[in-house]
Design a protein around this motif. Structure first.
Motif, PDB file in Angstrom:
ATOM      1  N   VAL A 471       0.812  -1.223   0.000  1.00  0.00           N
ATOM      2  CA  VAL A 471       0.000   0.000   0.000  1.00  0.00           C
ATOM      3  C   VAL A 471       0.840   1.264   0.000  1.00  0.00           C
ATOM      4  O   VAL A 471       0.631   2.162  -0.820  1.00  0.00           O
ATOM      5  N   LEU A 472       1.791   1.384   0.924  1.00  0.00           N
ATOM      6  CA  LEU A 472       2.565   2.629   1.023  1.00  0.00           C
ATOM      7  C   LEU A 472       3.360   2.878  -0.250  1.00  0.00           C
ATOM      8  O   LEU A 472       3.404   4.018  -0.748  1.00  0.00           O
ATOM      9  N   ARG A 473       3.980   1.852  -0.801  1.00  0.00           N
ATOM     10  CA  ARG A 473       4.743   2.028  -2.040  1.00  0.00           C
ATOM     11  C   ARG A 473       3.847   2.525  -3.164  1.00  0.00           C
ATOM     12  O   ARG A 473       4.216   3.437  -3.921  1.00  0.00           O
ATOM     13  N   ASP A 474       2.644   1.932  -3.293  1.00  0.00           N
ATOM     14  CA  ASP A 474       1.737   2.322  -4.371  1.00  0.00           C
ATOM     15  C   ASP A 474       1.241   3.748  -4.189  1.00  0.00           C
ATOM     16  O   ASP A 474       1.062   4.481  -5.174  1.00  0.00           O
ATOM     17  N   ILE A 475       0.995   4.156  -2.956  1.00  0.00           N
ATOM     18  CA  ILE A 475       0.559   5.525  -2.686  1.00  0.00           C
ATOM     19  C   ILE A 475       1.619   6.514  -3.151  1.00  0.00           C
ATOM     20  O   ILE A 475       1.326   7.509  -3.831  1.00  0.00           O
TER      21      ILE A 475
END
Length: 732
Positions: A471-475
């Motif tokens: 999630v954090l990487r994609d954000i």
């Protein structure tokens, strides 16, 4: 000495099965099915032709044959072991009956009905008990149960209606453990649903081969049935997602996994052709998606971009020009008098927190994430914004509360609380956000109204989450969500060198000096890995933690390190022994050992990753010992907690993630898990002193080769970009 034997046993485990022979282990039971002697075990071997059905755990059999007995020592206890060659075996109680007995005896809803009474009920009525309950015939049970227990029996059956089908499930080969979960979670319609599609049993944790065997043998499902083909492709997607963390799988990857289940290319092609219309998966330009993963990523993307072009700031508000910001700087040691002002990045982060409904702060070890978070939360809080904090681990939540000055919960506890629908301006801070997987993020966004701001804080270069998604990487990679990148080192003082060392690892560059400042590299062969780690821990055991890669590895494995640490650092300590249901048991934990809890327990408010020390092994009513949690709180160990406590001289990186320790010892074990992401995450757990132990060549390989986890395939980034463009078009 071989003697004749006739005994009634309950099967406790099924052993090796061949075409001609069947083996099993059992305990002797009386006429009511109750265990007679906890110290007697029977190892039974029988010709399969003598068995009327397949043996299974929980069944009761009358065994006749010849036996030889001996005393053996198991786990420090002396037991009598009888090896039985059976001449005949008579089926007494199917495990459907045993499943009924176990479930009724274990569930609090059936108050007053223990194992003995539950067995009497089954022995007296058998499956006809359900007819009498449905017909309301209370008088039928008065010879066995009190009026209160009869009422509990009827109310319990009303809640657990699937209990009626215990014989049906047993007859179709469904394991007893699965039956227990079915009884707890499903009503009377579950029987019909399983008859319609036996592959629904996959959702209860059974393997594909086990469910496929049940479906084909017990329910007559053909190999090319549309139900089977659809289930195979769904199971393959979920299996691959669980193994790799991907939420989208390529056609080639899917075919490879599917071939293992269906065996022929013809069936694989047929499955891929027909299941486009079943809803079990979706197809995009990137590959094949499990339907559930795509739905969750879509919901997350819509929620994160819903207020993308709105601002929560009050008209004319400028946070950094307020007394609240000045006061926050003083509290966090960034005031005028401190001589250490906030960096430009930190100031921008404070400003952005009032301009955007969703934002992220990303930074490596020592870049000041916690200080930045403290500035934001204190400034917003003093400006009338209600601040909430959550983190995956209990230690991270506790640290957030201590340093950032906010009330923080674990994500598990937050999701058990009422949904966050505040009337006043609010922000939800999600710390250690690199640990967020897609299912967890989905639960969070559906638990929070769109009026609540979301602030993600984390280090995207650490290990990805255990579950699927990133999630954090994609954000951050989407470019849609406001992100502040922190890159000015702020954590350690003096010459610790840990921040620069970790940055070098993150960037794939082997540090020029393997030992520098408070970083110490100990080049040793694998054979000396364990002993070196324990000797380093001996220097300061109270402040040290070993952070390992695998549990079972002989060299640098967590289990072996814990065992050696117990022998070396806690010699002569008393073993943790206790009595459960009249049976003497023990754990491989000793008084005064450090321990870790490996599951969430709502009743005790214990989180997965909670650390402490076993300060008492004295058994009391309802308690099997006392653990002093990090921070001083004393926790009584319940029976449920006994199942999820382990020694913690050494823990895995995933358990350590979200926590820091003064001294960290990192063994470079011979494992594929020791890669760049793993190593970076391990070394950044250290606050003051870092020891790396192992071969220099293994260290260099780990640093130089990109981690497989960095190649995780997800779809959230693409969905965020798509939703961001749609919102922009709407604004225009």
């Amino acid at each position: 000495m071989i003697t004749p034997l006739e005994v009634t046993v309950r099967i406790t485990s099924v052993g090796f099965q061949t075409r001609y022979k069947s083996s099993m282990i059992g305990v002797e039971v009386d006429d009511d099915g109750l265990r007679k002697d906890a110290k007697k075990h029977f190892l039974i071997s029988v010709n399969r032709k003598l068995l009327p059905c397949e043996p299974a755990q929980g069944q009761v059999w009358k065994v006749r044959g010849r036996s030889s007995s001996r005393k053996v020592n198991k786990h420090g206890r002396e037991i009598f072991e009888s090896r039985v060659s059976a001449d005949s075996m008579e089926f007494v109680l199917p495990y459907g009956g045993e499943a009924f007995i176990r479930f009724v005896a274990d569930q609090r809803e059936f108050s007053g009905i223990g194992e003995r009474k539950a067995r009497k009920l089954w022995n007296e009525f058998g499956p006809k008990i359900f007819v009498d309950i449905k017909d309301g015939k209370r008088e039928r049970f008065r010879g066995i149960l009190s009026e209160a227990s009869i009422t509990a029996l009827f109310k319990g059956f009303e809640r657990f209606k699937a209990l009626e089908y215990s014989e049906f499930f047993a007859r179709h080969g469904i394991p007893q453990g699965v039956m227990q979960r079915i009884f707890r979670k499903h009503g009377g319609s579950i029987k019909q649903r399983i008859e319609e599609d036996p592959f629904r049993l996959l959702s209860f944790g059974l393997t594909w081969s086990a469910v496929d065997n049940i479906a084909r043998k017990s329910f007559g499902v053909s190999e090319d049935s549309s139900i089977r083909l659809s289930a195979a492709i769904e199971a393959s997607l979920l299996e691959e997602s669980g193994r790799t963390g991907n939420t989208v799988i390529s056609l080639g990857g899917l075919r490879k996994v599917l071939k293992k289940k269906l065996k022929t290319n013809t069936l694989v092609t047929q499955a891929l052709g027909q299941t486009h219309f079943t809803g079990s998966f979706a197809v995009s330009d990137k590959g094949y998606h499990p339907a559930g993963s795509l739905i969750m990523e879509s919901v997350i993307a819509k929620r994160l971009t819903k207020r993308l072009y709105d601002t929560p700031a009050e008209p004319g508000e400028n946070l950094i020009a307020t007394e609240a910001f000045e006061s926050a700087c003083e509290e966090m040691g960034k005031g005028v008098d401190s001589g250490r002002s906030a960096t430009e990045q930190q100031v921008n982060a404070v400003i952005s927190s009032d301009l955007y409904y969703v934002m992220a702060i990303s930074g490596g070890a020592g870049t000041g994430k916690t200080t930045t978070l403290g500035l934001i939360t204190r400034t917003l809080g003093a400006s009338g914004v209600e601040v909430h904090g959550i983190a995956l681990s209990g230690r991270a939540a506790k640290r957030m509360g201590e340093v950032a000055g906010i009330k923080a919960k674990t994500i598990a506890k937050f999701l058990r609380s009422p949904p966050l629908r505040p009337e006043k301006r609010s922000i939800l801070v999600i710390d250690e956000a690199s640990m967020l997987d897609t299912p967890t993020m989905y639960k969070i966004v559906t638990h929070v109204s769109s009026d609540v701001r979301l602030l993600f804080v984390g280090d995207v270069d650490q290990l990805p989450p255990i579950g699927p998604g990133h999630v954090l990487r994609d954000i951050i990679d989407s470019g849609v969500i406001e992100t502040i990148q922190l890159d000015v080192v702020k954590r350690q003082k003096g010459d610790s060198a840990i921040p620069s060392y970790s940055r070098s690892i993150r960037d794939g560059v082997v540090p020029q000096d393997l030992s520098i400042g408070q970083v110490f590299f100990h080049p040793v062969d694998d054979a000396d890995l364990n002993s070196t780690c324990i000797e380093l821990m001996r220097a300061d055991p109270e402040s040290s933690m070993i952070v390992g890669a695998t549990y079972a590895s002989v060299h640098g494995g967590i289990d072996g390190l814990n065992l050696l640490a117990q022998e070396t650092l806690n010699p002569g300590a008393k073993k943790w022994e206790f009595e459960v249901d009249g049976v003497r048991k023990h754990l491989k934990i000793y008084a005064n050992d450090p321990v870790i809890f490996t599951r969430n327990d709502n009743d005790s408010d214990v989180q997965n990753g909670t650390l402490g020390r076993l300060v008492s092994i004295e058994q009391q009513p309802g308690s099997y010992g006392v653990v002093q949690i990090d921070g001083g709180e004393r926790l009584s160990v319940t029976q449920a907690l006994l199942e999820c406590v382990e020694p913690a001289y050494a823990i895995s990186v995933h358990k350590a993630q979200g926590s820091q320790f003064k001294r960290v010892i990192v063994p470079l074990s011979p494992s594929k898990l020791v890669d760049r992401n793993w190593l970076y995450t391990a070394v950044t757990r250290s606050e003051q002193e870092l020891h790396i132990v192992g071969a220099e060549s293994r260290f260099s390989r780990a640093v130089e080769f990109d981690s497989a986890s960095s190649k995780r395939q997800t779809y959230l980034r693409e969905l965020l970009i798509k939703e961001g463009k749609l919102d922009l078009a709407g604004v225009s």
